[in-house]
Design a protein around this motif. Sequence first.
Motif, PDB file in Angstrom:
ATOM      1  N   PHE A 102      14.546   2.542  -4.469  1.00 19.21           N
ATOM      2  CA  PHE A 102      13.459   2.046  -3.636  1.00 19.21           C
ATOM      3  C   PHE A 102      12.187   2.867  -3.852  1.00 19.21           C
ATOM      4  CE2 PHE A 102      10.932   2.220   0.247  1.00 19.21           C
ATOM      5  CZ  PHE A 102      10.661   0.884   0.441  1.00 19.21           C
ATOM      6  N   ARG A 103      12.323   4.183  -3.916  1.00 10.58           N
ATOM      7  CA  ARG A 103      11.149   5.040  -4.105  1.00 10.58           C
ATOM      8  C   ARG A 103      10.480   4.753  -5.445  1.00 10.58           C
ATOM      9  NH1 ARG A 103       9.343   9.305  -1.451  1.00 10.58           N
ATOM     10  NH2 ARG A 103      11.230   9.375  -0.192  1.00 10.58           N
ATOM     11  N   GLU A 104      11.279   4.603  -6.502  1.00  9.53           N
ATOM     12  CA  GLU A 104      10.717   4.321  -7.824  1.00  9.53           C
ATOM     13  C   GLU A 104      10.035   2.958  -7.849  1.00  9.53           C
ATOM     14  OE1 GLU A 104      14.022   4.734 -10.436  1.00  9.53           O
ATOM     15  OE2 GLU A 104      13.932   6.943 -10.468  1.00  9.53           O
ATOM     16  N   PHE A 105      10.663   1.973  -7.198  1.00  8.36           N
ATOM     17  CA  PHE A 105      10.065   0.648  -7.122  1.00  8.36           C
ATOM     18  C   PHE A 105       8.706   0.702  -6.437  1.00  8.36           C
ATOM     19  CE2 PHE A 105       9.472  -2.175  -3.437  1.00  8.36           C
ATOM     20  CZ  PHE A 105       8.900  -3.269  -4.076  1.00  8.36           C
ATOM     21  N   LEU A 106       8.640   1.377  -5.282  1.00  6.89           N
ATOM     22  CA  LEU A 106       7.418   1.401  -4.488  1.00  6.89           C
ATOM     23  C   LEU A 106       6.297   2.131  -5.223  1.00  6.89           C
ATOM     24  CD1 LEU A 106       6.215   0.511  -1.804  1.00  6.89           C
ATOM     25  CD2 LEU A 106       6.995   2.668  -0.808  1.00  6.89           C
ATOM     26  N   GLN A 107       6.625   3.210  -5.913  1.00 11.75           N
ATOM     27  CA  GLN A 107       5.612   3.982  -6.632  1.00 11.75           C
ATOM     28  C   GLN A 107       4.948   3.168  -7.734  1.00 11.75           C
ATOM     29  OE1 GLN A 107       7.785   7.470  -7.870  1.00 11.75           O
ATOM     30  NE2 GLN A 107       7.413   8.545  -5.944  1.00 11.75           N
ATOM     31  N   GLN A 108       5.648   2.181  -8.274  1.00 17.64           N
ATOM     32  CA  GLN A 108       5.087   1.329  -9.317  1.00 17.64           C
ATOM     33  C   GLN A 108       4.447   0.068  -8.741  1.00 17.64           C
ATOM     34  OE1 GLN A 108       4.794   1.813 -12.701  1.00 17.64           O
ATOM     35  NE2 GLN A 108       3.587  -0.074 -12.617  1.00 17.64           N
ATOM     36  N   ALA A 109       5.139  -0.586  -7.820  1.00 12.39           N
ATOM     37  CA  ALA A 109       4.691  -1.894  -7.337  1.00 12.39           C
ATOM     38  C   ALA A 109       3.467  -1.805  -6.426  1.00 12.39           C
ATOM     39  CB  ALA A 109       5.837  -2.595  -6.609  1.00 12.39           C
ATOM     40  N   ARG A 110       3.382  -0.762  -5.605  1.00 14.42           N
ATOM     41  CA  ARG A 110       2.269  -0.676  -4.662  1.00 14.42           C
ATOM     42  C   ARG A 110       0.911  -0.555  -5.363  1.00 14.42           C
ATOM     43  NH1 ARG A 110       3.346   3.711  -0.409  1.00 14.42           N
ATOM     44  NH2 ARG A 110       3.018   5.064  -2.213  1.00 14.42           N
ATOM     45  N   PRO A 111       0.736   0.373  -6.313  1.00 15.46           N
ATOM     46  CA  PRO A 111      -0.572   0.436  -6.992  1.00 15.46           C
ATOM     47  C   PRO A 111      -0.877  -0.807  -7.819  1.00 15.46           C
ATOM     48  CG  PRO A 111       0.987   1.987  -7.967  1.00 15.46           C
ATOM     49  CD  PRO A 111       1.609   1.475  -6.715  1.00 15.46           C
ATOM     50  N   ASP A 112       0.141  -1.441  -8.377  1.00 12.22           N
ATOM     51  CA  ASP A 112      -0.088  -2.668  -9.148  1.00 12.22           C
ATOM     52  C   ASP A 112      -0.628  -3.781  -8.257  1.00 12.22           C
ATOM     53  OD1 ASP A 112       0.766  -1.394 -11.411  1.00 12.22           O
ATOM     54  OD2 ASP A 112       2.738  -2.369 -11.486  1.00 12.22           O
ATOM     55  N   LEU A 113      -0.025  -3.934  -7.061  1.00 10.71           N
ATOM     56  CA  LEU A 113      -0.502  -4.959  -6.140  1.00 10.71           C
ATOM     57  C   LEU A 113      -1.892  -4.612  -5.623  1.00 10.71           C
ATOM     58  CD1 LEU A 113      -0.084  -7.546  -4.555  1.00 10.71           C
ATOM     59  CD2 LEU A 113       1.153  -6.230  -2.820  1.00 10.71           C
ATOM     60  N   GLN A 114      -2.121  -3.341  -5.349  1.00  3.18           N
ATOM     61  CA  GLN A 114      -3.445  -2.928  -4.876  1.00  3.18           C
ATOM     62  C   GLN A 114      -4.515  -3.241  -5.921  1.00  3.18           C
ATOM     63  OE1 GLN A 114      -3.704   1.143  -3.563  1.00  3.18           O
ATOM     64  NE2 GLN A 114      -5.872   1.033  -3.133  1.00  3.18           N
ATOM     65  N   GLN A 115      -4.207  -2.972  -7.170  1.00  8.49           N
ATOM     66  CA  GLN A 115      -5.154  -3.268  -8.239  1.00  8.49           C
ATOM     67  C   GLN A 115      -5.430  -4.771  -8.324  1.00  8.49           C
ATOM     68  OE1 GLN A 115      -3.791  -2.318 -12.201  1.00  8.49           O
ATOM     69  NE2 GLN A 115      -5.865  -2.283 -13.043  1.00  8.49           N
ATOM     70  N   GLY A 116      -4.365  -5.576  -8.186  1.00 11.05           N
ATOM     71  CA  GLY A 116      -4.536  -7.020  -8.242  1.00 11.05           C
ATOM     72  C   GLY A 116      -5.413  -7.543  -7.118  1.00 11.05           C
ATOM     73  N   LEU A 117      -5.216  -7.041  -5.911  1.00 13.43           N
ATOM     74  CA  LEU A 117      -6.027  -7.460  -4.773  1.00 13.43           C
ATOM     75  C   LEU A 117      -7.483  -7.032  -4.941  1.00 13.43           C
ATOM     76  CD1 LEU A 117      -3.563  -6.571  -1.868  1.00 13.43           C
ATOM     77  CD2 LEU A 117      -4.230  -8.878  -2.579  1.00 13.43           C
ATOM     78  N   THR A 118      -7.671  -5.831  -5.463  1.00  7.57           N
ATOM     79  CA  THR A 118      -9.025  -5.329  -5.688  1.00  7.57           C
ATOM     80  C   THR A 118      -9.753  -6.166  -6.730  1.00  7.57           C
ATOM     81  OG1 THR A 118      -8.319  -3.075  -5.132  1.00  7.57           O
ATOM     82  CG2 THR A 118     -10.381  -3.307  -6.346  1.00  7.57           C
ATOM     83  N   GLN A 119      -9.059  -6.539  -7.793  1.00  6.05           N
ATOM     84  CA  GLN A 119      -9.669  -7.341  -8.849  1.00  6.05           C
ATOM     85  C   GLN A 119     -10.085  -8.721  -8.351  1.00  6.05           C
ATOM     86  OE1 GLN A 119      -6.684  -7.206 -11.945  1.00  6.05           O
ATOM     87  NE2 GLN A 119      -7.511  -5.314 -12.828  1.00  6.05           N
ATOM     88  N   LEU A 120      -9.416  -9.207  -7.310  1.00  3.00           N
ATOM     89  CA  LEU A 120      -9.788 -10.499  -6.731  1.00  3.00           C
ATOM     90  C   LEU A 120     -11.018 -10.387  -5.827  1.00  3.00           C
ATOM     91  CD1 LEU A 120      -6.309 -12.078  -5.856  1.00  3.00           C
ATOM     92  CD2 LEU A 120      -7.891 -12.780  -7.663  1.00  3.00           C
ATOM     93  N   GLY A 121     -11.446  -9.173  -5.564  1.00  5.09           N
ATOM     94  CA  GLY A 121     -12.645  -8.968  -4.768  1.00  5.09           C
ATOM     95  C   GLY A 121     -12.417  -8.520  -3.348  1.00  5.09           C
ATOM     96  N   PHE A 122     -11.169  -8.281  -2.973  1.00  5.51           N
ATOM     97  CA  PHE A 122     -10.878  -7.838  -1.619  1.00  5.51           C
ATOM     98  C   PHE A 122     -11.114  -6.341  -1.473  1.00  5.51           C
ATOM     99  CE2 PHE A 122      -7.859 -11.434  -2.328  1.00  5.51           C
ATOM    100  CZ  PHE A 122      -8.439 -12.329  -1.443  1.00  5.51           C
ATOM    101  N   GLN A 123     -11.450  -5.924  -0.268  1.00  3.61           N
ATOM    102  CA  GLN A 123     -11.532  -4.500   0.061  1.00  3.61           C
ATOM    103  C   GLN A 123     -10.136  -4.043   0.472  1.00  3.61           C
ATOM    104  OE1 GLN A 123     -14.102  -3.554   3.357  1.00  3.61           O
ATOM    105  NE2 GLN A 123     -13.883  -1.332   3.095  1.00  3.61           N
ATOM    106  N   VAL A 124      -9.564  -3.102  -0.289  1.00  2.00           N
ATOM    107  CA  VAL A 124      -8.180  -2.693  -0.072  1.00  2.00           C
ATOM    108  C   VAL A 124      -8.141  -1.205   0.262  1.00  2.00           C
ATOM    109  CG1 VAL A 124      -5.833  -2.732  -0.995  1.00  2.00           C
ATOM    110  CG2 VAL A 124      -7.527  -4.389  -1.836  1.00  2.00           C
ATOM    111  N   TRP A 125      -7.371  -0.859   1.290  1.00  3.21           N
ATOM    112  CA  TRP A 125      -7.232   0.537   1.685  1.00  3.21           C
ATOM    113  C   TRP A 125      -6.023   1.162   0.987  1.00  3.21           C
ATOM    114  CZ3 TRP A 125      -9.986  -2.808   4.405  1.00  3.21           C
ATOM    115  CH2 TRP A 125     -11.071  -2.343   5.143  1.00  3.21           C
ATOM    116  N   ASP A 126      -6.153   2.453   0.647  1.00  6.57           N
ATOM    117  CA  ASP A 126      -5.006   3.181   0.097  1.00  6.57           C
ATOM    118  C   ASP A 126      -3.905   3.234   1.147  1.00  6.57           C
ATOM    119  OD1 ASP A 126      -6.278   3.680  -2.301  1.00  6.57           O
ATOM    120  OD2 ASP A 126      -7.096   5.592  -1.633  1.00  6.57           O
ATOM    121  N   SER A 127      -2.670   2.995   0.711  1.00 11.11           N
ATOM    122  CA  SER A 127      -1.551   2.944   1.643  1.00 11.11           C
ATOM    123  C   SER A 127      -0.476   3.954   1.268  1.00 11.11           C
ATOM    124  CB  SER A 127      -0.946   1.529   1.658  1.00 11.11           C
ATOM    125  OG  SER A 127       0.204   1.481   2.474  1.00 11.11           O
ATOM    126  N   HIS A 128       0.205   4.454   2.298  1.00 13.37           N
ATOM    127  CA  HIS A 128       1.326   5.370   2.100  1.00 13.37           C
ATOM    128  C   HIS A 128       2.617   4.729   2.618  1.00 13.37           C
ATOM    129  CE1 HIS A 128      -1.243   8.867   1.073  1.00 13.37           C
ATOM    130  NE2 HIS A 128      -2.123   8.225   1.828  1.00 13.37           N
TER     131      HIS A 128
END
Length: 366
Positions: A265-291
């Motif tokens: 789970f930890r390995e999955f989250l470390q990869q998937a979270r920044p990838d999704l954040q990047q995707g949302l940002t590229q669409l033009g949304f304002q995205v907050w860093d999440s822990h």
Amino acid sequence: MAFHGGDIETAAEQTGRTRWLDFSANISPLGVPDSVKQAIVQAAEHLSRYPDPYQRKLRRALAETHRVLPEQIVCGNGGADIIFRTLRCLRPRRALLPVPCFSEYEEALTEAGCRVTRWYLPEPFQITRSLCEALENGCYDCLVLCNPNNPTGSVIEPGLLESILETAKQKQMFVLMDECFYDMTEDPEEQNSCIRRIDAFPNLLVVRSLTKRYAIPGLRLGYGICGDVRRIECIRTTGQPWPVNTLAAEAACAALNDQAYQMQFREFLQQARPDLQQGLTQLGFQVWDSHANFLFFRAKGMSHLDLELQEFGILLRHCDTYPGLNADYYRAAVRLPEENAKLLSGLKSCLSAGACGGAQCLKGEV
């Protein structure tokens, strides 16, 4: 009753659709661990007996995991159960509540007869040292915090957290700290967890849950940890006598021992979270860093984005029910890469179709 994510039944009633890709609930997309499933099957053989009202085996397992005493742990029917029982037991008179935050805090405080003062998180929705000033200048006997915070995913800086706890201790103020998402932070040894501070701050109770990380919200298993064993006993005797059923207790013990799933789970989250954040940002949304295992974002001017996504069979958590947030804030769980891709594709389609003003609205051009 408070509004929550994961309400697939209501969505089905409103739309007639029965299959959903649920980004509204922050549950591990890896599914229930096999070890937990096996434990549930084996525990079913004992359903003819009452569960242990003291949860001895479970508390020993939790004590070993967190390196505390079993007497410092109280277990319940989910983290929300611990929150409600704690506040019923302590009956605070006036509480300070940083918002936006999980809705159950204010609901539980109000039910306990407590007067709630909201402290609005300053942009970018982060606890600051001004909270200490509010505590020093106010007449509060209770403070409720969430770390990482829901829905923003932000964490409290360790030095500032220490100052907040010291201020609360000096003011003889009870602190309820919700750490239900803490095992998703980049602190695998939990050095900055408040569980490490319970002996130094007996006025502190830390709430944890196994729901999110192990994908078992249907079982309901939460617990509280406090250095004051008399307070723990008071909370234990508040509410009904069998708060944890046999299946949930055995499932929790199995989950705590499943090191392989925890690592996966930890390995999955470390990869998937920044990838999704990047995707949302590229669409033009304002995205907050999440822990945590979700992302908080703003779709400026798009107040019905969650309804637009339902056309694609996707549920998104609208954050307009959180105090301090308006209708263009949203929260999306981090799911499997192929599922995250479907969310991004659905969002892109909404923007292309000009929903609520589309991409131009996001850029402030309309």
